[in-house]
Scaffold this active site. Structure first.
Site, PDB file in Angstrom:
ATOM      1  N   ASP A 216      44.066  58.605 -18.486  1.00  0.00           N
ATOM      2  CA  ASP A 216      43.168  58.903 -17.368  1.00  0.00           C
ATOM      3  C   ASP A 216      42.274  57.671 -17.155  1.00  0.00           C
ATOM      4  O   ASP A 216      41.381  57.386 -17.964  1.00  0.00           O
ATOM      5  CB  ASP A 216      42.329  60.141 -17.704  1.00  0.00           C
ATOM      6  CG  ASP A 216      41.459  60.551 -16.533  1.00  0.00           C
ATOM      7  OD1 ASP A 216      41.300  59.741 -15.580  1.00  0.00           O
ATOM      8  OD2 ASP A 216      40.924  61.678 -16.570  1.00  0.00           O
TER       9      ASP A 216
ATOM     10  N   LYS B  23      49.030  43.338  -4.188  1.00  0.00           N
ATOM     11  CA  LYS B  23      48.250  43.379  -2.970  1.00  0.00           C
ATOM     12  C   LYS B  23      48.018  44.831  -2.556  1.00  0.00           C
ATOM     13  O   LYS B  23      48.763  45.676  -3.025  1.00  0.00           O
ATOM     14  CB  LYS B  23      48.962  42.586  -1.881  1.00  0.00           C
ATOM     15  CG  LYS B  23      50.217  43.263  -1.318  1.00  0.00           C
ATOM     16  CD  LYS B  23      50.861  42.398  -0.290  1.00  0.00           C
ATOM     17  CE  LYS B  23      51.001  43.043   1.043  1.00  0.00           C
ATOM     18  NZ  LYS B  23      51.850  44.190   1.155  1.00  0.00           N
TER      19      LYS B  23
ATOM     20  N   ASP C 160      52.770  38.054  -4.995  1.00  0.00           N
ATOM     21  CA  ASP C 160      53.298  38.157  -3.643  1.00  0.00           C
ATOM     22  C   ASP C 160      54.808  38.096  -3.849  1.00  0.00           C
ATOM     23  O   ASP C 160      55.352  37.024  -4.133  1.00  0.00           O
ATOM     24  CB  ASP C 160      52.835  36.980  -2.781  1.00  0.00           C
ATOM     25  CG  ASP C 160      53.358  37.103  -1.358  1.00  0.00           C
ATOM     26  OD1 ASP C 160      54.535  37.481  -1.190  1.00  0.00           O
ATOM     27  OD2 ASP C 160      52.602  36.832  -0.413  1.00  0.00           O
ATOM     28  N   HIS C 161      55.480  39.243  -3.753  1.00  0.00           N
ATOM     29  CA  HIS C 161      56.877  39.262  -4.230  1.00  0.00           C
ATOM     30  C   HIS C 161      57.793  38.376  -3.389  1.00  0.00           C
ATOM     31  O   HIS C 161      58.883  38.028  -3.819  1.00  0.00           O
ATOM     32  CB  HIS C 161      57.405  40.694  -4.346  1.00  0.00           C
ATOM     33  CG  HIS C 161      57.750  41.341  -3.045  1.00  0.00           C
ATOM     34  ND1 HIS C 161      56.802  41.821  -2.184  1.00  0.00           N
ATOM     35  CD2 HIS C 161      58.940  41.596  -2.459  1.00  0.00           C
ATOM     36  CE1 HIS C 161      57.406  42.341  -1.129  1.00  0.00           C
ATOM     37  NE2 HIS C 161      58.708  42.228  -1.264  1.00  0.00           N
TER      38      HIS C 161
ATOM     39  N   HIS D 172      52.883  37.440   2.967  1.00  0.00           N
ATOM     40  CA  HIS D 172      54.268  36.965   2.857  1.00  0.00           C
ATOM     41  C   HIS D 172      54.590  35.833   3.852  1.00  0.00           C
ATOM     42  O   HIS D 172      55.128  34.797   3.477  1.00  0.00           O
ATOM     43  CB  HIS D 172      55.247  38.111   3.074  1.00  0.00           C
ATOM     44  CG  HIS D 172      55.007  39.304   2.187  1.00  0.00           C
ATOM     45  ND1 HIS D 172      54.584  39.167   0.898  1.00  0.00           N
ATOM     46  CD2 HIS D 172      55.131  40.636   2.401  1.00  0.00           C
ATOM     47  CE1 HIS D 172      54.452  40.366   0.351  1.00  0.00           C
ATOM     48  NE2 HIS D 172      54.776  41.275   1.245  1.00  0.00           N
TER      49      HIS D 172
ATOM     50  N   LYS E 263      67.364  44.459   9.649  1.00  0.00           N
ATOM     51  CA  LYS E 263      66.535  43.878   8.589  1.00  0.00           C
ATOM     52  C   LYS E 263      66.942  42.431   8.430  1.00  0.00           C
ATOM     53  O   LYS E 263      68.100  42.119   8.139  1.00  0.00           O
ATOM     54  CB  LYS E 263      66.767  44.626   7.271  1.00  0.00           C
ATOM     55  CG  LYS E 263      65.939  44.072   6.099  1.00  0.00           C
ATOM     56  CD  LYS E 263      66.076  44.947   4.868  1.00  0.00           C
ATOM     57  CE  LYS E 263      65.431  44.329   3.635  1.00  0.00           C
ATOM     58  NZ  LYS E 263      63.972  44.406   3.604  1.00  0.00           N
TER      59      LYS E 263
HETATM   60  C1  BG6 Z   1      55.403  44.844   1.234  1.00  0.00           C
HETATM   61  C2  BG6 Z   1      54.794  45.546   2.410  1.00  0.00           C
HETATM   62  O1  BG6 Z   1      54.513  43.903   0.716  1.00  0.00           O
HETATM   63  O2  BG6 Z   1      56.600  44.192   1.643  1.00  0.00           O
HETATM   64  C3  BG6 Z   1      55.772  46.542   3.000  1.00  0.00           C
HETATM   65  O3  BG6 Z   1      53.616  46.232   1.992  1.00  0.00           O
HETATM   66  C4  BG6 Z   1      57.077  45.861   3.332  1.00  0.00           C
HETATM   67  O4  BG6 Z   1      55.220  47.157   4.164  1.00  0.00           O
HETATM   68  C5  BG6 Z   1      57.597  45.072   2.132  1.00  0.00           C
HETATM   69  O5  BG6 Z   1      58.014  46.864   3.696  1.00  0.00           O
HETATM   70  C6  BG6 Z   1      58.805  44.239   2.513  1.00  0.00           C
HETATM   71  O6  BG6 Z   1      59.399  43.721   1.360  1.00  0.00           O
HETATM   72  P1  BG6 Z   1      60.949  43.392   1.311  1.00  0.00           P
HETATM   73  O7  BG6 Z   1      61.141  42.746  -0.015  1.00  0.00           O
HETATM   74  O8  BG6 Z   1      61.687  44.677   1.472  1.00  0.00           O
HETATM   75  O9  BG6 Z   1      61.216  42.468   2.461  1.00  0.00           O
END
Ligand code: BG6
Length: 496
Positions: A89, A152, A181-182, A244, A349
């Protein structure tokens, strides 16, 4: 291997990110021999689970979300013993004391102080509480050994980001904080630097003398799904552009670092952000277009409009699409427009960077001008992962006619099993390499770039909220934004 023993603590272990990304990533790293020989995955969650229940839940998610096709039962049986579920918790100090005891116990059993990696996969409102409790209970005192990863949003605007960084600075040293920041973990985003600075032939052309414009696109087919509550308070500018897309822009625009090292690279990126022209409030409509998706169809499936999404205010003024133009006002980039666009519920996409070079200056083929296409370099980030260079060539045959051709480097062909962004980033964090993570000044500067836009949009009546049907390529106004300068959005390098 020589990696230090590590206690990994996942706050929010029963959450969405942990199930889709974190545990599958740790498992893949384990399968491929990247994890330390000694590690524990202390998995903290609010609801009660037995160890067996929790491990089975992780197993299901690994099977559902992992890129590894050849699942190994034998390896799983070793890995699962490393996972320890702890009912936790966050609001209770007692929970942190128990966690400390657990971590100390691990150290005693190992006979060494293990490194500690805290992953805060929690709502932003809990970050302060968790980091202060970690500090107050002495859980992360070894600057060289203890790290914290946070997700984030890093604030809501510049002011809140500065406040968040100031709060974190009271509890951790900057070098202990890993802001994810992936996008920076994606293979072809990292490849931008390899491509630019690992070759001789592109960098001399990488400037306003040869480059006409740059386009950065991140389009998604998903809408806000079950994240309406979060998203409605954020929008595409905050959710995607500030982080991003701005990071991709930095990779494209930065000067050469003297070495591939964290401080160097992050310094060069901050310089870019400082040079990005701040848009005057009165020019907002000249530089930006915002829009919301309305009802439509995606891949044959009906899709509701944004205002009908659960968790979204039916009168919401939050954008799900942004198209905009930036200038980087430095010697290298002066006069080159950087166009960016991102949106949800789009027709496809796709994430890419397209560099358009200038038209040929000589008159040799002037009579064939209509068929001449300026050189173009396309970096596809996802779902395709490739680099394509388009150039003009003679059309085979008796006449001197020209046609565009393309040289392609396809990542999947070379390596069909490329790592997930989270694998790269978690491994870096385990190794103490913060190159691909966001430093506090980067975050603040990126907010600064968009502050005037946020302010203008919040006024409501300053710029129009356009609409686009779900499943389309965005509002027409976004095309107008480019048309004014004789440009148009490009989707692949063969287009003329
Ligand atoms: C995230 C956003 O950081 O990145 C999401 O908060 C978004 O809204 C996502 O969908 C996109 O990541 P990816 O790796 O699927 O392009």
């Amino acid at each position: 291997n020589d990696k230090k023993p590590t206690s990994i603590v996942v706050f929010g272990a029963t959450g969405d990110l942990a199930k889709r990304k974190l545990f599958p990533a740790f498992f893949n790293l384990f399968l491929e021999g990247w994890m330390p020989d000694d590690f524990e995955l202390l998995s903290l969650g609010r609801t009660e689970h037995t160890q067996e229940e929790f491990r089975n839940y992780i197993l299901e998610n690994i099977k559902a979300f992992s890129r590894i096709k050849n699942f190994s039962e034998e390896k799983w049986n070793v890995f699962k013993e490393k996972i320890k579920f702890i009912r936790f918790d966050i609001t209770q100090e007692e929970s942190f004391i128990q966690l400390k005891n657990q971590l100390d116990y691990i150290d005693t059993s190992l006979g060494v102080r293990a490194n500690r990696l805290f992953y805060l996969s929690v709502a932003p409102s809990f970050i302060e509480k968790v980091s202060k409790s970690l500090k107050n209970n002495g859980l992360a005192e070894n600057v060289d050994q203890d790290r914290m990863i946070i997700e984030k949003p890093f604030g809501y605007d510049k002011e809140t980001a500065v406040a968040l960084n100031a709060m974190l600075a009271q509890t951790f040293k900057e070098e202990q904080i890993y802001r994810i920041d992936h996008y920076l973990g994606k293979e072809n985003v990292q490849n931008i630097l390899a491509f630019r600075f690992g070759n001789t032939i592109f960098e001399p052309l990488w400037n306003n003398k040869y480059i006409d414009s740059v386009q950065i696109t991140v389009a998604e087919t998903v809408g806000v799904e079950d994240r309406g509550g979060y998203y409605d308070g954020s929008g595409a500018l905050r959710d995607m552009i500030q982080n991003h897309l701005m990071q991709i822009l930095c990779m494209v625009a930065m000067e050469a670092p003297t070495e591939f090292e964290s401080t160097e690279i992050r310094d060069r990126k901050v310089e870019v952000l400082k040079s990005v022209r701040r848009i005057n409030p009165e020019d907002i409509n000249h530089y930006t277009v915002r829009a919301q998706y309305t009802q439509g169809e995606i891949e044959g499936q009906p899709k509701r409009g944004y205002l009908q999404e659960p968790g979204v205010n039916p009168n919401s003024n939050t954008e799900t699409y942004v198209a905009m133009k930036f200038y980087v006002d430095n010697e290298r980039w002066s006069g080159v427009p950087f166009y960016m666009r991102t949106g949800k519920s789009m027709s496809e996409k796709t994430s890419s960077v397209i560099i358009s070079f200038k038209e040929v200056p000589c008159t040799t083929f002037q009579s064939k001008i209509n068929t001449l296409q300026p050189n173009r370099l396309t970096i596809d980030i996802q779902p395709e992962m490739d680099i394509k260079l388009s150039f003009m060539t003679k059309k085979p045959g008796l006449e001197m006619k020209l046609k565009p051709a393309e040289m392609v480097f396809d990542y999947f062909e070379c390596s069909p099993d490329t790592p997930e962004a989270y694998e790269t980033l978690l491994l870096d964090a385990l190794d103490g390499d913060s190159t691909l993570f966001m430093r506090s000044d980067q975050v603040e500067e990126a907010w600064d770039v968009i502050t005037n836009i946020q302010t203008a949009w919040e006024k409501g009546n300053v710029s129009k909220m356009y609409t686009y049907p779900a499943g389309s390529s965005g509002p027409e106004a976004a095309d107008e934004l480019l048309k004014r300068q004789g440009h148009y959005w490009l989707t692949n390098s063969h287009e003329t």
